[in-house]
Design a protein around this motif. Structure first.
Motif, PDB file in Angstrom:
ATOM      1  N   TRP A 200     -43.921 -41.498  -7.951  1.00 43.86           N
ATOM      2  CA  TRP A 200     -43.277 -40.195  -8.047  1.00 43.86           C
ATOM      3  C   TRP A 200     -44.224 -39.039  -7.735  1.00 43.86           C
ATOM      4  CZ3 TRP A 200     -38.302 -40.405  -7.882  1.00 43.86           C
ATOM      5  CH2 TRP A 200     -37.590 -41.427  -8.494  1.00 43.86           C
ATOM      6  N   PHE A 201     -45.518 -39.248  -7.875  1.00 48.35           N
ATOM      7  CA  PHE A 201     -46.491 -38.194  -7.540  1.00 48.35           C
ATOM      8  C   PHE A 201     -47.870 -38.819  -7.441  1.00 48.35           C
ATOM      9  CE2 PHE A 201     -45.518 -38.138 -12.101  1.00 48.35           C
ATOM     10  CZ  PHE A 201     -46.760 -38.438 -12.664  1.00 48.35           C
ATOM     11  N   ALA A 202     -48.798 -38.074  -6.874  1.00 48.11           N
ATOM     12  CA  ALA A 202     -50.174 -38.541  -6.708  1.00 48.11           C
ATOM     13  C   ALA A 202     -51.082 -37.825  -7.695  1.00 48.11           C
ATOM     14  CB  ALA A 202     -50.645 -38.291  -5.274  1.00 48.11           C
ATOM     15  N   ALA A 203     -52.268 -38.365  -7.891  1.00 48.86           N
ATOM     16  CA  ALA A 203     -53.253 -37.710  -8.748  1.00 48.86           C
ATOM     17  C   ALA A 203     -53.580 -36.334  -8.172  1.00 48.86           C
ATOM     18  CB  ALA A 203     -54.508 -38.571  -8.850  1.00 48.86           C
ATOM     19  N   GLY A 204     -53.602 -35.329  -9.033  1.00 45.01           N
ATOM     20  CA  GLY A 204     -53.874 -33.967  -8.601  1.00 45.01           C
ATOM     21  C   GLY A 204     -52.635 -33.126  -8.398  1.00 45.01           C
ATOM     22  N   ASP A 205     -51.453 -33.783  -8.341  1.00 44.89           N
ATOM     23  CA  ASP A 205     -50.207 -33.036  -8.146  1.00 44.89           C
ATOM     24  C   ASP A 205     -49.814 -32.286  -9.427  1.00 44.89           C
ATOM     25  OD1 ASP A 205     -49.929 -33.905  -5.578  1.00 44.89           O
ATOM     26  OD2 ASP A 205     -48.383 -35.402  -6.007  1.00 44.89           O
ATOM     27  N   PRO A 206     -49.210 -31.103  -9.279  1.00 46.32           N
ATOM     28  CA  PRO A 206     -48.626 -30.431 -10.444  1.00 46.32           C
ATOM     29  C   PRO A 206     -47.376 -31.180 -10.890  1.00 46.32           C
ATOM     30  CG  PRO A 206     -48.100 -29.224  -8.443  1.00 46.32           C
ATOM     31  CD  PRO A 206     -49.041 -30.318  -8.032  1.00 46.32           C
ATOM     32  N   VAL A 207     -47.192 -31.326 -12.182  1.00 44.45           N
ATOM     33  CA  VAL A 207     -46.036 -32.049 -12.693  1.00 44.45           C
ATOM     34  C   VAL A 207     -45.382 -31.265 -13.829  1.00 44.45           C
ATOM     35  CG1 VAL A 207     -46.924 -34.333 -12.089  1.00 44.45           C
ATOM     36  CG2 VAL A 207     -47.456 -33.362 -14.317  1.00 44.45           C
ATOM     37  N   ARG A 208     -44.115 -31.543 -14.024  1.00 43.10           N
ATOM     38  CA  ARG A 208     -43.370 -30.971 -15.141  1.00 43.10           C
ATOM     39  C   ARG A 208     -43.360 -31.995 -16.277  1.00 43.10           C
ATOM     40  NH1 ARG A 208     -37.565 -30.753 -16.297  1.00 43.10           N
ATOM     41  NH2 ARG A 208     -37.081 -28.937 -17.591  1.00 43.10           N
ATOM     42  N   VAL A 249     -40.731 -40.217 -14.522  1.00 46.70           N
ATOM     43  CA  VAL A 249     -39.280 -40.453 -14.506  1.00 46.70           C
ATOM     44  C   VAL A 249     -38.593 -39.838 -13.297  1.00 46.70           C
ATOM     45  CG1 VAL A 249     -39.105 -40.679 -17.002  1.00 46.70           C
ATOM     46  CG2 VAL A 249     -38.887 -38.413 -15.969  1.00 46.70           C
ATOM     47  N   GLY A 250     -39.320 -39.095 -12.472  1.00 47.71           N
ATOM     48  CA  GLY A 250     -38.722 -38.466 -11.312  1.00 47.71           C
ATOM     49  C   GLY A 250     -39.776 -37.803 -10.459  1.00 47.71           C
TER      50      GLY A 250
END
Length: 258
Positions: A200-208, A249-250
């Motif tokens: 769902w995302f990579a290391a360093g990405d902003p996440v909620r 989860v997304g």
């Protein structure tokens, strides 16, 4: 109108169904532990007694499992293995059946038999196989590593859910468009371990970051410290500097349940 569930919701619903079924099986363990089998000598009499007992329990369990989800019935079947023929068990007036601590009553397992009243006290383990049949996805065509799965490649069939520790895939939304990681032959049940994990995302990405608790839900922002692979904990640094382990989860979203 029947509500539409997201892929993560359907996956969690499936996990809850399996959890309920496992809970029933552990309830079966409790029933076994409280039962004292009648007196017997050894050999064929012992096998006939334990077979009748397990058959009774599995018949009761099948109807209980079916009650878990009316639209997804389960059929439980228990198969007995063989004791070591070299064992010579002394006559026993009272035998208690039990499941050893930490041994799951799922797939290949074993049931303990302990002589509690007899000239010679003995303890043996009887191998059993617990099969739990339910509807899940199977391959229609050969699927090879790296191949992206289409809906036409799959069909629903009855499979032994307990045949593998990895849960069977039951929802098309959990697999269509994703790649498989090993050879899957036609008619073979597809397991979660057979599918390449969603990232769902990579290391360093902003996440909620969504935090859920009893009666509340809050969200904040954070930065992923590790990749967000489905089903695996991702380390995230929140906006207040705290590092948490949360479930992806997304798309760029994690969930933390308190």
């Amino acid at each position: 109108m029947k509500p539409t569930l997201t892929p993560s919701q359907t996956s969690r619903a499936s996990s809850r169904s399996v959890a309920l079924l496992r809970a029933w099986l552990w309830a079966w363990v409790a029933a076994v532990a409280s039962l004292a089998l009648p007196a017997f000598a050894q050999g064929d009499t012992l096998q006939a007694t334990i077979e009748e007992f397990v058959r009774t329990q599995s018949t009761t369990g099948a109807s209980t499992a079916q009650a878990l989800e009316e639209d997804k019935p389960r059929r439980v079947q228990v198969e007995l293995g063989q004791l070591d023929p070299r064992l010579k068990l002394a006559p026993c007036e009272k035998v208690r059946a039990y499941v050893p601590t930490g041994v799951p009553l799922w797939g290949r397992s074993r049931v303990g038999l302990r002589c509690e009243q007899g000239v010679t006290r003995w303890n043996v383990f009887w191998p059993v196989t617990v099969k739990v049949y339910g509807q899940a996805l199977v391959a229609v065509v050969p699927l090879r590593p790296g191949a992206l799965v289409n809906a036409a490649d799959l069909r629903v069939a009855e499979v032994d859910l307990a045949a593998s520790p990895s849960p069977a895939v039951v929802n098309l939304t959990d697999i269509v468009g994703r790649a498989v990681v090993r050879n899957i032959e036609p008619g073979q049940s597809i397991r979660q371990e057979d599918i390449k994990l969603r990232r769902w995302f990579a290391a360093g990405d902003p996440v909620r970051v969504v935090v859920k608790g009893s009666g509340f839900q809050i969200s904040s922002e954070g930065t992923a410290l590790t990749p967000g692979d489905e089903g695996r904990c991702a380390r995230v640094r929140t906006d207040n500097g705290r590092v948490v382990c949360a479930q992806p989860v997304g798309d760029r979203q994690v969930e933390l349940v308190l």
